[in-house]
Each structure stands twice: as structure tokens, then as C-alpha cells.
Design a protein around this motif. Structure first.
Motif, PDB file in Angstrom:
ATOM      1  N   ALA A 146      -2.220   8.689  14.325  1.00 32.76           N
ATOM      2  CA  ALA A 146      -3.310   7.734  14.108  1.00 32.76           C
ATOM      3  C   ALA A 146      -4.484   8.407  13.406  1.00 32.76           C
ATOM      4  O   ALA A 146      -5.071   7.848  12.467  1.00 32.76           O
ATOM      5  N   VAL A 147      -4.837   9.610  13.849  1.00 34.50           N
ATOM      6  CA  VAL A 147      -5.970  10.325  13.257  1.00 34.50           C
ATOM      7  C   VAL A 147      -5.665  10.723  11.814  1.00 34.50           C
ATOM      8  O   VAL A 147      -6.489  10.533  10.908  1.00 34.50           O
ATOM      9  N   ALA A 148      -4.478  11.274  11.583  1.00 34.95           N
ATOM     10  CA  ALA A 148      -4.141  11.764  10.246  1.00 34.95           C
ATOM     11  C   ALA A 148      -4.061  10.632   9.227  1.00 34.95           C
ATOM     12  O   ALA A 148      -4.692  10.693   8.160  1.00 34.95           O
ATOM     13  N   PHE A 149      -3.298   9.583   9.539  1.00 33.59           N
ATOM     14  CA  PHE A 149      -3.159   8.486   8.585  1.00 33.59           C
ATOM     15  C   PHE A 149      -4.447   7.685   8.469  1.00 33.59           C
ATOM     16  O   PHE A 149      -4.786   7.188   7.398  1.00 33.59           O
ATOM     17  N   MET A 171      -9.220   2.383   7.154  1.00 37.63           N
ATOM     18  CA  MET A 171      -8.934   3.383   8.186  1.00 37.63           C
ATOM     19  C   MET A 171      -8.121   2.776   9.328  1.00 37.63           C
ATOM     20  O   MET A 171      -7.213   3.426   9.871  1.00 37.63           O
ATOM     21  N   THR A 172      -8.407   1.525   9.685  1.00 38.81           N
ATOM     22  CA  THR A 172      -7.647   0.865  10.748  1.00 38.81           C
ATOM     23  C   THR A 172      -6.193   0.676  10.345  1.00 38.81           C
ATOM     24  O   THR A 172      -5.265   0.956  11.130  1.00 38.81           O
ATOM     25  N   ALA A 173      -5.979   0.198   9.122  1.00 39.26           N
ATOM     26  CA  ALA A 173      -4.609   0.013   8.640  1.00 39.26           C
ATOM     27  C   ALA A 173      -3.880   1.347   8.569  1.00 39.26           C
ATOM     28  O   ALA A 173      -2.695   1.443   8.920  1.00 39.26           O
ATOM     29  N   GLY A 174      -4.583   2.395   8.122  1.00 40.40           N
ATOM     30  CA  GLY A 174      -3.971   3.714   8.066  1.00 40.40           C
ATOM     31  C   GLY A 174      -3.550   4.197   9.444  1.00 40.40           C
ATOM     32  O   GLY A 174      -2.445   4.743   9.617  1.00 40.40           O
ATOM     33  N   ALA A 175      -4.406   3.987  10.448  1.00 38.38           N
ATOM     34  CA  ALA A 175      -4.070   4.407  11.807  1.00 38.38           C
ATOM     35  C   ALA A 175      -2.864   3.637  12.339  1.00 38.38           C
ATOM     36  O   ALA A 175      -1.967   4.222  12.974  1.00 38.38           O
ATOM     37  N   LEU A 176      -2.821   2.333  12.090  1.00 37.33           N
ATOM     38  CA  LEU A 176      -1.680   1.526  12.529  1.00 37.33           C
ATOM     39  C   LEU A 176      -0.395   1.979  11.840  1.00 37.33           C
ATOM     40  O   LEU A 176       0.665   2.075  12.477  1.00 37.33           O
ATOM     41  N   LEU A 177      -0.485   2.259  10.547  1.00 37.53           N
ATOM     42  CA  LEU A 177       0.685   2.768   9.833  1.00 37.53           C
ATOM     43  C   LEU A 177       1.143   4.099  10.403  1.00 37.53           C
ATOM     44  O   LEU A 177       2.345   4.365  10.513  1.00 37.53           O
ATOM     45  N   ALA A 220       1.004  -5.463  11.820  1.00 38.69           N
ATOM     46  CA  ALA A 220      -0.434  -5.498  12.111  1.00 38.69           C
ATOM     47  C   ALA A 220      -1.229  -4.825  11.000  1.00 38.69           C
ATOM     48  O   ALA A 220      -2.305  -5.293  10.614  1.00 38.69           O
ATOM     49  N   ALA A 221      -0.695  -3.728  10.462  1.00 36.74           N
ATOM     50  CA  ALA A 221      -1.370  -3.052   9.351  1.00 36.74           C
ATOM     51  C   ALA A 221      -1.455  -3.956   8.127  1.00 36.74           C
ATOM     52  O   ALA A 221      -2.500  -4.037   7.463  1.00 36.74           O
ATOM     53  N   VAL A 222      -0.356  -4.659   7.828  1.00 36.24           N
ATOM     54  CA  VAL A 222      -0.370  -5.604   6.712  1.00 36.24           C
ATOM     55  C   VAL A 222      -1.422  -6.686   6.946  1.00 36.24           C
ATOM     56  O   VAL A 222      -2.192  -7.041   6.040  1.00 36.24           O
ATOM     57  N   SER A 223      -1.484  -7.199   8.161  1.00 42.27           N
ATOM     58  CA  SER A 223      -2.434  -8.269   8.481  1.00 42.27           C
ATOM     59  C   SER A 223      -3.872  -7.804   8.311  1.00 42.27           C
ATOM     60  O   SER A 223      -4.716  -8.532   7.765  1.00 42.27           O
ATOM     61  N   LEU A 278      -2.600  -0.152  -1.696  1.00 44.18           N
ATOM     62  CA  LEU A 278      -2.791   0.308  -3.069  1.00 44.18           C
ATOM     63  C   LEU A 278      -3.465  -0.776  -3.928  1.00 44.18           C
ATOM     64  O   LEU A 278      -4.292  -0.475  -4.773  1.00 44.18           O
ATOM     65  N   LEU A 279      -3.065  -2.029  -3.690  1.00 46.71           N
ATOM     66  CA  LEU A 279      -3.679  -3.126  -4.442  1.00 46.71           C
ATOM     67  C   LEU A 279      -5.171  -3.245  -4.165  1.00 46.71           C
ATOM     68  O   LEU A 279      -5.946  -3.663  -5.036  1.00 46.71           O
ATOM     69  N   ARG A 280      -5.602  -2.876  -2.944  1.00 45.31           N
ATOM     70  CA  ARG A 280      -6.993  -2.984  -2.577  1.00 45.31           C
ATOM     71  C   ARG A 280      -7.705  -1.630  -2.591  1.00 45.31           C
ATOM     72  O   ARG A 280      -8.798  -1.495  -2.024  1.00 45.31           O
ATOM     73  N   GLY A 281      -7.095  -0.645  -3.242  1.00 49.69           N
ATOM     74  CA  GLY A 281      -7.677   0.698  -3.242  1.00 49.69           C
ATOM     75  C   GLY A 281      -9.083   0.760  -3.804  1.00 49.69           C
ATOM     76  O   GLY A 281      -9.939   1.512  -3.321  1.00 49.69           O
ATOM     77  N   SER A 282      -9.367  -0.045  -4.823  1.00 48.86           N
ATOM     78  CA  SER A 282     -10.700  -0.015  -5.444  1.00 48.86           C
ATOM     79  C   SER A 282     -11.763  -0.659  -4.561  1.00 48.86           C
ATOM     80  O   SER A 282     -12.956  -0.508  -4.833  1.00 48.86           O
ATOM     81  N   ASP A 283     -11.348  -1.360  -3.506  1.00 49.69           N
ATOM     82  CA  ASP A 283     -12.303  -2.026  -2.607  1.00 49.69           C
ATOM     83  C   ASP A 283     -12.590  -1.219  -1.343  1.00 49.69           C
ATOM     84  O   ASP A 283     -13.264  -1.709  -0.443  1.00 49.69           O
ATOM     85  N   MET A 284     -12.090   0.021  -1.267  1.00 46.78           N
ATOM     86  CA  MET A 284     -12.186   0.769  -0.020  1.00 46.78           C
ATOM     87  C   MET A 284     -13.621   1.195   0.328  1.00 46.78           C
ATOM     88  O   MET A 284     -13.898   1.491   1.490  1.00 46.78           O
ATOM     89  N   THR A 285     -14.493   1.264  -0.650  1.00 43.43           N
ATOM     90  CA  THR A 285     -15.867   1.702  -0.353  1.00 43.43           C
ATOM     91  C   THR A 285     -16.836   0.525  -0.465  1.00 43.43           C
ATOM     92  O   THR A 285     -16.546  -0.474  -1.090  1.00 43.43           O
TER      93      THR A 285
END
Length: 285
Positions: A146-149, A171-177, A220-223, A278-285
Motif C-alpha cells: 500500500a505504501v509503495a504503490f 495515491m488512494t488508487a495506487g494503494a488499492l492497486l 475499487a481502484a478503478v472506481s 495513465l489517462l488521468r496522469g496530467s490531472d494528478m496535481t
């Protein structure tokens, strides 16, 4: 005149294929490609994305070699013919030295992205080593994943020209993944793990629960990636729908305990989540 005894170079050369098989090359390359693509999508540019690729690859190689060195005895007991250390083809010390060397290279490569981003990545690698050496045998085994992803988006965005923490949904989606990946990775080997004393959370839950929980976490990560960013759009909902269908097909339909269908379903749903991120990568900040 050669400076090396005649047998040294051939021995080292023979170890290269074994080292490549021992480093968990496929997942290492998969994580590296994902991180690099995310860096490109976020706007890190060619040089920044190359720095991300080099650092992540070095870190993943160190984690893979560390894993095989730490699990040498257990893998030998389980008869893992796919593990060169377990078969004796590669000495445990050679895997340990390779892990330490890759970890040493990971430090300056991570810092190429800046101090904050480099620290985020090195923390990710440290948690992965912590899993191999400690957490794998405890109920807290999902925590390093969870921490790493969950921290991976921070490595990307803190290295931007205008550094910033990533959005909560990334970060939440990464942790779930990450937690889902932990369950997926453990799912095929739960019986062997229990036989050799590995008692992480997946082993305690058992295969029956993990076969449902792994795709559910990926879903859940997709959602989160659909509802979190502004303007999810039809493509996001289409991916979410496809992920739901795959999750149900992989877990609800009857299958025996040795079926790999739940494992494959979780991998497919994870791929859909990665595509959405990846599709939303430009919206991460």
C-alpha cells in the motif's frame, strides 16, 4: 595479459542468465514501464521520464534479488525449479550482492529527480525490502504494498518543474492497486506458503477470501479513478463497467481451488485501473 584468473570471467558470464531469472524481470519491467508512462503522462519530459525509468528499474531489480536471496531456503523446500537460487544454480550470496549493488545504484538515480522525489522513491524501495525481510510473515504484509504503490505518484509529481503532491485519488488508487497486487501475487502460492511457515495476511485469509478480495480491490481502484478526478467522462465509466464484468466473471462463476481464473481476472482489472490512471496522469496535481 589478463588480470583475472581464466575461470573467473566464464563463471561470471554463466551467472548472467541465472541473475536475470532471479530478479523477477517481468514484474520489474512492468512496474518500470508503468512508472515511465505515468511520468510521461504527468509531464516529466524526456529527461525526467528517463530518470524515473532508471531509478524504478534499479529499485525493482534490487527488490527482486533481495526476495530470492531471502527466500532461498523456503523456495528449495517447495521445489521451485523456476528460482535459480533455490536450485543451486545461483549462490544466495550472489543474489544478495546483486541486490545490494542495484540498491546502491538506485540512490543516485532516484535523486536525479530531486531531493523530495528521490526520498519518496527510496522510501518505496525501503518498504519493499521491509516486506521481503520482515512484513511478509506478518498480518501487516499488505502495508508495504500500500505504501509503495500509493507513493509512486508522489515520486512522479514531486519531480515536476513545479513540484507538488499528487491528488488524493491518485495515491488512494495506487494503494488499492498495491494491496490487490499483493493478494494476486500470493494467490497461486498460498498452500506452499502455509507449508513453509509464511503467515502473511493472504495466507491467514485463505484462497477462498483472496479470490474475491483481490479483484474487488482492483475494481475499487478503478472506481476511485473514475469518480475522483474532475470530468471522468464516458471512457472512465466504460472502463469501470468492463472491470466490474471481469471481476464478477473471475470470482462468481464456479471453479476449483487450483483454477487460475480469479488470478487472471484480478490482473485484467489491474490493467484497466492502470490504463485509467495513465489517462488521468496530467490531472494528478
Amino acid at each position: 595479459m589478463s588480470l583475472h584468473p581464466p575461470e573467473v570471467l566464464p563463471r561470471a558470464t554463466r551467472r548472467v542468465p541465472a541473475l536475470l531469472r532471479s530478479c523477477h524481470l517481468e514484474p520489474a519491467l512492468a512496474v518500470t514501464l508503468f512508472a515511465t508512462a505515468l511520468a510521461v503522462a504527468a509531464g516529466r519530459g524526456a529527461a525526467g521520464s528517463a530518470a524515473v525509468a532508471a531509478a524504478v528499474l534499479a529499485g525493482q531489480l534490487s527488490v527482486g534479488w533481495c526476495n530470492d536471496a531471502a527466500d532461498a531456503r523456503r523456495d528449495a523446500v517447495c521445489g521451485r525449479r523456476d528460482k535459480p537460487v533455490a536450485t543451486g544454480e545461483l549462490p544466495p550470496r550472489a543474489a544478495a550482492v546483486a541486490a545490494g549493488t542495484a540498491l546502491g545504484a538506485c540512490v543516485p538515480l532516484s535523486l536525479l529527480s530531486g531531493t523530495a522525489a528521490g526520498a519518496a522513491h527510496l522510501a518505496m524501495v525501503a518498504t519493499a525490502w521491509g516486506y521481503n525481510l520482515l512484513f511478509k510473515h506478518t498480518v501487516l504484509s499488505p502495508l508495504p504494498y500500500a505504501v509503495a504503490f500509493g507513493s509512486l505518484p508522489a515520486f512522479i509529481t514531486l519531480g515536476l518543474p513545479s513540484p507538488a503532491w499528487p491528488a488524493w485519488w491518485a495515491m488512494t488508487a495506487g494503494a488499492l492497486l498495491g494491496v490487490g497486487a499483493h493478494l494476486v501475487n500470493a494467490l497461486p502460492d498460498i498452500q506452499d506458503d502455509l507449508a513453509t511457515g509464511v503467515r502473511g495476511l493472504p495466507q491467514r485469509l485463505g484462497r477462498g477470501i483472496c479470490r474475491w478480495l483481490a479483484p474487488a480491490l482492483m475494481l475499487a481502484a478503478v472506481s476511485v479513478l473514475v469518480v475522483g478526478p474532475p470530468g471522468g467522462g464516458r471512457s472512465g465509466w466504460a472502463l469501470a463497467g468492463a472491470a466490474a464484468v471481469v471481476s464478477v466473471a473471475g470470482t462468481a462463476l464456479p471453479c476449483d481451488d487450483r483454477s487460475r481464473r480469479p488470478f487472471r481476472a484480478a490482473v485484467v482489472v489491474a490493467g484497466l485501473a492502470v490504463a485509467q490512471l495513465l489517462l488521468r496522469g496530467s490531472d494528478m496535481t
